[in-house]
Design a protein around this motif. Structure first.
Motif, PDB file in Angstrom:
ATOM      1  N   ALA A 203       5.675  -9.681 -19.167  1.00 10.40           N
ATOM      2  CA  ALA A 203       5.380  -8.272 -18.914  1.00 10.40           C
ATOM      3  C   ALA A 203       4.000  -8.106 -18.275  1.00 10.40           C
ATOM      4  CB  ALA A 203       5.459  -7.481 -20.213  1.00 10.40           C
ATOM      5  N   ILE A 204       3.013  -8.871 -18.748  1.00 11.38           N
ATOM      6  CA  ILE A 204       1.663  -8.789 -18.174  1.00 11.38           C
ATOM      7  C   ILE A 204       1.665  -9.307 -16.740  1.00 11.38           C
ATOM      8  CG2 ILE A 204      -0.687  -9.690 -18.367  1.00 11.38           C
ATOM      9  CD1 ILE A 204      -0.326  -9.660 -21.404  1.00 11.38           C
TER      10      ILE A 204
ATOM     11  N   PHE B  22       0.771  -7.072 -13.257  1.00 11.10           N
ATOM     12  CA  PHE B  22      -0.227  -7.471 -12.263  1.00 11.10           C
ATOM     13  C   PHE B  22       0.400  -7.606 -10.876  1.00 11.10           C
ATOM     14  CE2 PHE B  22      -2.184 -11.187 -10.039  1.00 11.10           C
ATOM     15  CZ  PHE B  22      -3.339 -10.529  -9.603  1.00 11.10           C
ATOM     16  N   LEU B  23       1.538  -8.279 -10.783  1.00 10.51           N
ATOM     17  CA  LEU B  23       2.171  -8.486  -9.488  1.00 10.51           C
ATOM     18  C   LEU B  23       2.593  -7.165  -8.851  1.00 10.51           C
ATOM     19  CD1 LEU B  23       4.351 -11.656 -10.246  1.00 10.51           C
ATOM     20  CD2 LEU B  23       2.214 -11.544  -8.943  1.00 10.51           C
ATOM     21  N   SER B  24       3.069  -6.229  -9.663  1.00 16.21           N
ATOM     22  CA  SER B  24       3.453  -4.922  -9.125  1.00 16.21           C
ATOM     23  C   SER B  24       2.238  -4.183  -8.586  1.00 16.21           C
ATOM     24  CB  SER B  24       4.138  -4.087 -10.211  1.00 16.21           C
ATOM     25  OG  SER B  24       5.339  -4.685 -10.631  1.00 16.21           O
ATOM     26  N   GLY B  25       1.129  -4.224  -9.332  1.00 12.85           N
ATOM     27  CA  GLY B  25      -0.090  -3.584  -8.861  1.00 12.85           C
ATOM     28  C   GLY B  25      -0.631  -4.248  -7.619  1.00 12.85           C
TER      29      GLY B  25
ATOM     30  N   ILE C 269      -7.787  -4.300 -11.571  1.00 11.66           N
ATOM     31  CA  ILE C 269      -7.648  -3.698 -12.899  1.00 11.66           C
ATOM     32  C   ILE C 269      -6.215  -3.218 -13.063  1.00 11.66           C
ATOM     33  CG2 ILE C 269      -8.444  -1.862 -14.422  1.00 11.66           C
ATOM     34  CD1 ILE C 269     -11.137  -2.015 -13.049  1.00 11.66           C
ATOM     35  N   THR C 270      -5.569  -3.697 -14.110  1.00  7.30           N
ATOM     36  CA  THR C 270      -4.135  -3.489 -14.291  1.00  7.30           C
ATOM     37  C   THR C 270      -3.862  -2.866 -15.650  1.00  7.30           C
ATOM     38  OG1 THR C 270      -3.708  -5.462 -12.944  1.00  7.30           O
ATOM     39  CG2 THR C 270      -1.887  -4.636 -14.298  1.00  7.30           C
TER      40      THR C 270
ATOM     41  N   PHE D  22      -1.817  -4.410  -1.826  1.00  8.90           N
ATOM     42  CA  PHE D  22      -1.902  -5.314  -0.670  1.00  8.90           C
ATOM     43  C   PHE D  22      -0.567  -5.510   0.060  1.00  8.90           C
ATOM     44  CE2 PHE D  22      -5.252  -6.712  -3.654  1.00  8.90           C
ATOM     45  CZ  PHE D  22      -6.351  -6.467  -2.863  1.00  8.90           C
ATOM     46  N   SER D  23       0.479  -4.827  -0.412  1.00  9.83           N
ATOM     47  CA  SER D  23       1.797  -4.802   0.260  1.00  9.83           C
ATOM     48  C   SER D  23       2.528  -6.131   0.247  1.00  9.83           C
ATOM     49  CB  SER D  23       1.648  -4.331   1.722  1.00  9.83           C
ATOM     50  OG  SER D  23       1.083  -3.039   1.756  1.00  9.83           O
TER      51      SER D  23
END
Length: 701
Positions: free
Chosen positions: A572-573, A577-580, A557-558, A585-586
């Motif tokens: 931007a979307i 997602f990638l940042s979250g 969930i982002t 998960f590092s």
């Protein structure tokens, strides 16, 4: 103008009357009446009105949270419920996710469905995943199923058809048919309750809603009538599990959203009072009569998640309960409270909880028929509680009954009563600490990075010892800690969460369709906010989505930027997602394709008078010291000063050991600790003890 907050717990019902003008509040604890919870509410309100010399005319809003529906679901005391589902899917509730929560346990206890198989019937119909009709709804099969269910005494029916999240038409037609033939039957549709992908979770949530819906309607109608009989004409707001408020009709429609309402209010209260001490990262710890709750507040806000498990077979094991797709503040409940019963297990080891004496009969010291030793009995014998002023003086505790109950346990172990009482206190503290360590670690945090904010009738009693076991050095005790959840109700905004399934790849997104879907959810959310707090409200809207890499089975969930959306928003979307994903998960996998499964909208709006500013004396109001009491800390006995919190002025410093009493709770400050009464009303305690071996030092590079 006054606000009335009502929080029904497993042992006590807390009533708070708050004056929006002066910032003063008065509170009362009434023993919960499980057989008829509204009776305890009415008795508590009458007592509080008489105590304060006020009347119902000045009450402008009533805010309510209750554990009634949670307990009904866990204890299987809901209404006789049936399920009508798509032909071939009768056993969805039995099959579940087709996985074991303990892989190698051959005797694994599984949560039993809320609806037995004889009451799970099928209708002829079929929708494709995109909502297209493959088999038209057969009206005769729906009516035949309804007839069989009603003949077996069913009062509430859940209707959950395959892929109804994509097209609700078949469910709506079936509901119309059943309502026309059986108007007294209460209906719950999956397309209303949980309109999102995953058949088992959606069906389970809809069935749970149907299971408690008759109870919710009966109780809320009764409570509304009782409030009116008291002369209270103010609107009644219900607290949701997500930390927001809604109006009574919405609560009756989807009562499954209320399951964690009380603990959610406590987390809001913790965030508010933590901010007053300059702490935005907190562990909110609430210890009541039946359970303890722990919520993580990060950056000043409690964490909200969109799934929940009720009635777990194993308390801390994910997958062992009934899954519900509701929005709720993330927290854990621990079977440890003032009423938790102490006993020896088969190996002769001392265990405390999860069995509880609850409010009926209650701990032995309540002298209401309880004979088993509890945490409250132990705390009384250790000198932590005043038998004459417990719960604001509304009930007297019996030292003799507590000594008899704990003495029976002590004789079995060959110990004296003080040693056994200290053992009960230590065991329940370690039980809570062990659960807290797991919960905080699962969120990817270290407890030593947080302050501990303690609330509930028992939180201030156990908080400093719990903090020591977690390696935490700062403890915060807010004013009115014993009724903090009820105070949190006064802080809650109106809130609505809406979700819809779209299942589209990001790189092939139909952007006008996506924006239209979000706009539809936002329009629905605005309508509920307006119905709750009035037209003309401009709610704060937030967008989120459940995203995953194509081929994955579960989503992240982002939070997303605000709309409107077009093709220029893709980057931007993707980055959100990638940042979250990297935070959780590092790493960022070398996968390009991303898909959106569900879209989410949350809307919040401030309710009139949703503020809190309890007054704190600027100068001493007489000598705060009311006497001394013999109390035990560890193996040592101390003559401990007892302080009246109402007389403690801002800036007062306290050196432990000390006992600070207020009407609804008692704060225990251990030897070696230093405390300060802050201008905002909190008492901030600094624990000088170093972290124990149970909280190991961080490894350094």
């Amino acid at each position: 103008m006054s606000a009335l907050a009502i929080d029904i717990g497993g042992t006590f019902t807390d009533i708070v009357l708050y004056d929006d003008t002066t910032g003063r509040f008065a509170a009362h604890k009434e023993l919960t009446t499980p057989a008829d919870p509204a009776m305890g509410v009415v008795a508590g309100i009458r007592h509080l009105f008489a105590q304060e010399g006020t009347d119902a005319a000045g009450v402008t809003r009533v805010v309510h949270a209750t554990t009634l529906f949670t307990n009904a679901l866990i204890e299987r005391r809901g209404a006789p419920t049936g399920l009508i589902t798509t032909a071939g899917f009768r056993d969805t509730l039995e099959i579940g996710h087709e996985r074991k929560y303990e892989l190698y346990d051959l005797h694994l206890p599984l949560p039993q469905p809320l609806v037995r198989r004889a009451l799970r019937l099928e209708a002829v119909e079929r929708l494709a995943p995109d909502g297209a009709v493959e088999i038209p709804l057969d009206a005769a099969s729906v009516l035949a199923a309804a007839e069989r269910l009603v003949a077996q005494g069913v009062e509430s029916i859940a209707i959950a058809f395959l892929h109804a999240y994509a097209n609700p038409a078949h469910e709506q037609d079936a509901a119309r048919l059943v309502a026309e033939r059986h108007p007294s039957v209460i209906l719950s549709l999956s397309s209303d309750v949980a309109p999102q992908i995953r058949e088992f979770d959606r069906t389970s949530t809809t069935v749970a809603n149907a299971y408690v819906k008759p109870l919710a309607e009966k109780y809320l109608n009764r409570l509304s009538g009782d409030l009116a009989a008291l002369g209270i004409t103010a609107p009644l707001f219900m607290m949701l599990s997500n930390g927001g408020l809604t109006h009574v009709d919405e609560a009756k429609r989807v009562p499954v959203q209320l399951l964690e309402s009380g603990p959610a209010a406590g987390a809001l209260s913790a965030a508010f009072f933590g901010e007053r001490s300059g702490c935005r990262d907190l562990l909110a710890f609430d210890l009541g009569g039946t359970t303890a709750k722990l919520a993580l507040v990060h950056g000043g806000e409690p964490l909200v998640v969109h799934k929940f498990e009720a009635g777990r077979e194993r308390r801390f094991t994910s997958g062992s309960g009934v899954p519900l797709t509701i929005s709720t503040i993330e927290l854990i409940e621990i079977g440890a409270g003032g009423g938790s019963i102490a006993a020896h297990d088969a190996l002769g080891l001392l265990k405390v909880g999860p069995r509880s004496a609850s409010s009926v009969p209650g701990p032995a010291c309540y002298a209401r028929g309880g004979t088993e030793p509890t945490v409250t009995d132990g705390n009384l014998l250790l000198g932590y509680l005043d038998a004459e002023t417990f719960a604001g003086g509304t009930m007297k505790l019996s030292m003799e009954a507590a000594r008899s109950a704990v003495g029976a346990l002590a004789s079995k172990a060959g110990l004296d009563v003080p040693q056994t009482a200290a053992g009960i206190h230590a065991v329940v503290n370690e039980t809570m600490a062990a659960a807290a360590r797991v919960h905080v670690a699962e969120q990817g945090h270290d407890p030593r990075d947080f302050a501990l904010l303690v609330t509930g009738g028992g939180g201030p009693l156990h908080g400093c010892e719990l903090a020591r076991r977690l390696g935490i050095t700062q403890v915060i005790c807010p004013p009115g800690a014993g009724v903090a959840s009820a105070l949190g109700l006064l802080l809650a905004p109106a809130r609505v969460d809406r979700v819809a399934t779209i299942s589209r790849r990001l790189d092939g997104m139909d952007w006008p369709t996506l924006e239209e879907a979000y706009a539809k959810l936002e329009s629905e959310a605005r309508a509920v906010i307006a119905a709750t707090i009035g037209e003309g409200t401009r709610p704060i809207l937030r967008r989120a989505a459940d995203l995953r890499f194509v081929g994955q089975g579960y989503e992240l969930i982002t939070e997303l930027p605000p709309g409107p959306y077009d093709a220029r928003m893709e980057a931007a979307i993707r980055e959100a997602f990638l940042s979250g994903y990297e935070r959780v998960f590092s790493r960022r996998p070398a996968v390009a394709a991303i898909e959106i499964i569900n879209i989410r909208v949350s809307a919040t709006g401030s309710t009139a008078g949703s503020s809190l500013d309890p007054e704190v004396p600027k100068a001493a109001q007489g000598d705060p010291r009311t006497g001394t009491r013999q109390a035990r800390f560890g193996q040592a006995e101390y003559e401990v000063p007892v302080l009246d919190r109402r007389r403690l002025a801002a800036g007062t410093e306290i050196t432990g050991p000390a006992i600070v009493e207020e009407a609804m709770s008692t704060l225990l400050i251990p030897p070696g600790a230093r405390a300060m009464v802050e201008a905002g009303g909190n008492i901030a305690i600094h624990l000088a003890q170093p972290a124990t071996a149970m909280a190991p030092e961080r490894e350094t590079a």
